[in-house]
Design an enzyme around this catalytic site. Structure first.
Site, PDB file in Angstrom:
ATOM      1  N   GLY A   1       2.333   3.810   7.970  1.00 36.32           N
ATOM      2  CA  GLY A   1       1.933   2.499   7.486  1.00 36.32           C
ATOM      3  C   GLY A   1       1.991   2.436   5.976  1.00 36.32           C
ATOM      4  N   CYS A   2       1.974   1.218   5.442  1.00 40.42           N
ATOM      5  CA  CYS A   2       2.084   1.055   3.992  1.00 40.42           C
ATOM      6  C   CYS A   2       0.825   1.528   3.270  1.00 40.42           C
ATOM      7  CB  CYS A   2       2.394  -0.394   3.639  1.00 40.42           C
ATOM      8  SG  CYS A   2       1.350  -1.614   4.459  1.00 40.42           S
ATOM      9  N   TYR A   3      -0.357   1.129   3.752  1.00 42.04           N
ATOM     10  CA  TYR A   3      -1.592   1.606   3.134  1.00 42.04           C
ATOM     11  C   TYR A   3      -1.704   3.140   3.201  1.00 42.04           C
ATOM     12  CZ  TYR A   3      -3.789  -3.069   2.708  1.00 42.04           C
ATOM     13  OH  TYR A   3      -4.117  -4.364   2.359  1.00 42.04           O
TER      14      TYR A   3
ATOM     15  N   THR B   1       0.707   5.340   3.357  1.00 42.67           N
ATOM     16  CA  THR B   1       1.692   5.946   2.460  1.00 42.67           C
ATOM     17  C   THR B   1       1.171   5.971   1.030  1.00 42.67           C
ATOM     18  OG1 THR B   1       3.605   5.330   3.818  1.00 42.67           O
ATOM     19  CG2 THR B   1       4.003   5.692   1.475  1.00 42.67           C
ATOM     20  N   ALA B   2       0.729   4.822   0.545  1.00 43.68           N
ATOM     21  CA  ALA B   2       0.233   4.740  -0.833  1.00 43.68           C
ATOM     22  C   ALA B   2      -0.984   5.632  -1.026  1.00 43.68           C
ATOM     23  CB  ALA B   2      -0.107   3.293  -1.179  1.00 43.68           C
TER      24      ALA B   2
END
EC number: 1.2.1.38
Length: 344
Positions: free
Chosen positions: A147-149, A151-152
């Protein structure tokens, strides 16, 4: 390599088409979208006019036999079944949903509202964050694209947890995401009059990505470290900032050197001297990381910036494809950060 993109009319699907259009080792052989079945790509997304795939037709059904790699940009539940069917046929699958990201099968009813029936396949799935699981991705037939969250957040956290410099059993994460992270489906609070000039937190105590992050942390450390995660929506179309705070006994220079050494050979992680801005990563596969220490509180402050549709989804999927197929990891990805964004 012939690839199929399933769910190709969503934001992540369109981004995959954009990235793969430049990839000389790939032929986009099928794009699947029930909503636009029978229509040409360029008629639905005019920015693909006069590009190699302008006449490609959206199809309604997935051809499960003919292609080498399948990118699934579907909701979680449909992906569960389709991943099973494709992997049973020996196909390589990169799943951009959350259907195979979390190893604990009991988390799916609690956080995603469905019973996961394929525990053995779940065990075989490789979490597709190359900076942590590269060696596993090289041998994988099924990659669960992060997911994007997560990953960051995980890229901001990884050196700290790997080298065990996090003091205590809790890290605090505050993250900001562009509206495209919610997908293309129509929702009132994402309409322009509702979203413009507005910002808000959501699911502050039980977000779906929390168990995903905690699951990876446990795999890296063997420890139960809780993530106190608060996501926010901000009125931009794309881009993401994650601020990670944890207690540590390191001095600032030690902390900065730890991160610099961990990521010195990573092609898509950049240690930056000032807090990062999303405009510097949008349209790319880069993650910009800023490392600091609040000496007053003894807390590390790590800030990351990614494109939620890039490193947080589609370009990372291409990075995983390159690794899975033995191609150079950054092939056709680094130069794309300099190309104007094609975004509907």
């Amino acid at each position: 390599m012939k690839v199929s993109i399933v769910g190709a009319s969503g934001y992540t699907g369109v981004e995959l088409i954009r990235y793969l259009s430049f990839h000389k080792d790939v032929e986009i052989a099928q794009i699947v979208s029930r909503q636009f079945s029978g229509k040409k790509l360029s008629s639905v997304f005019p920015h693909f006019s006069k590009t190699p795939y302008e006449d490609l037709i959206f199809e309604e059904d997935v051809d499960k036999e003919s292609f080498d790699i399948y990118f699934l940009c579907l909701p979680h539940e449909p992906s569960v079944e389709l991943v099973k069917e494709l992997t049973d046929k020996g196909k390589k699958v990169i799943d951009l949903s959350a259907a195979y990201r979390i190893k604990d099968i009991h988390k799916y009813p609690e956080y995603y509202g469905f019973e996961h029936r394929f525990g053995e396949l779940l065990d075989r799935a490789v979490y597709g964050l190359p900076e942590i699981f590269r060696k596993d991705i090289e041998k994988a037939n099924l990659v669960a694209n992060p997911g994007c969250y997560p990953t960051a957040t995980l890229l901001a956290l990884y050196p700290g947890i790997k080298e065990e410099v996090v003091v205590g059993d809790t890290v605090v994460v505050n993250a900001l995401s562009g509206i495209s992270g919610a997908g293309r489906s129509v929702k009132q609070h994402f309409h322009y009059p509702e979203a413009y000039g507005n910002a808000y937190a959501y699911n502050p105590t039980k977000h779906r990505h929390t168990p995903e992050m905690e699951d990876v942390i446990k795999r890296v450390t063997g420890k139960e470290i809780k993530v106190r995660f608060t996501p926010h929506i901000i009125p931009v179309s794309r881009g993401m900032i994650s601020t990670v705070v944890f207690n540590t006994n390191l001095r600032k220079e030690q902390l900065v050197e730890l991160y610099r050494l961990e990521y010195r050979y990573e092609p898509f992680v950049r240690i930056v001297p000032q807090p990062p801005q999303i405009k510097n990563v949008v349209g790319s596969n880069f993650c910009d990381l800023y490392v600091d220490l609040d000496e007053r509180t003894g807390q590390a402050v790590i800030i990351s910036a990614i494109d939620n549709l890039g490193k947080g989804a589609s370009s990372q999927a291409v990075q995983n494809m390159n690794i899975m197929t033995g191609l150079p990891e950054d092939k056709y990805l680094k130069t794309l950060s300099e190309i104007s964004i094609l975004f509907p």
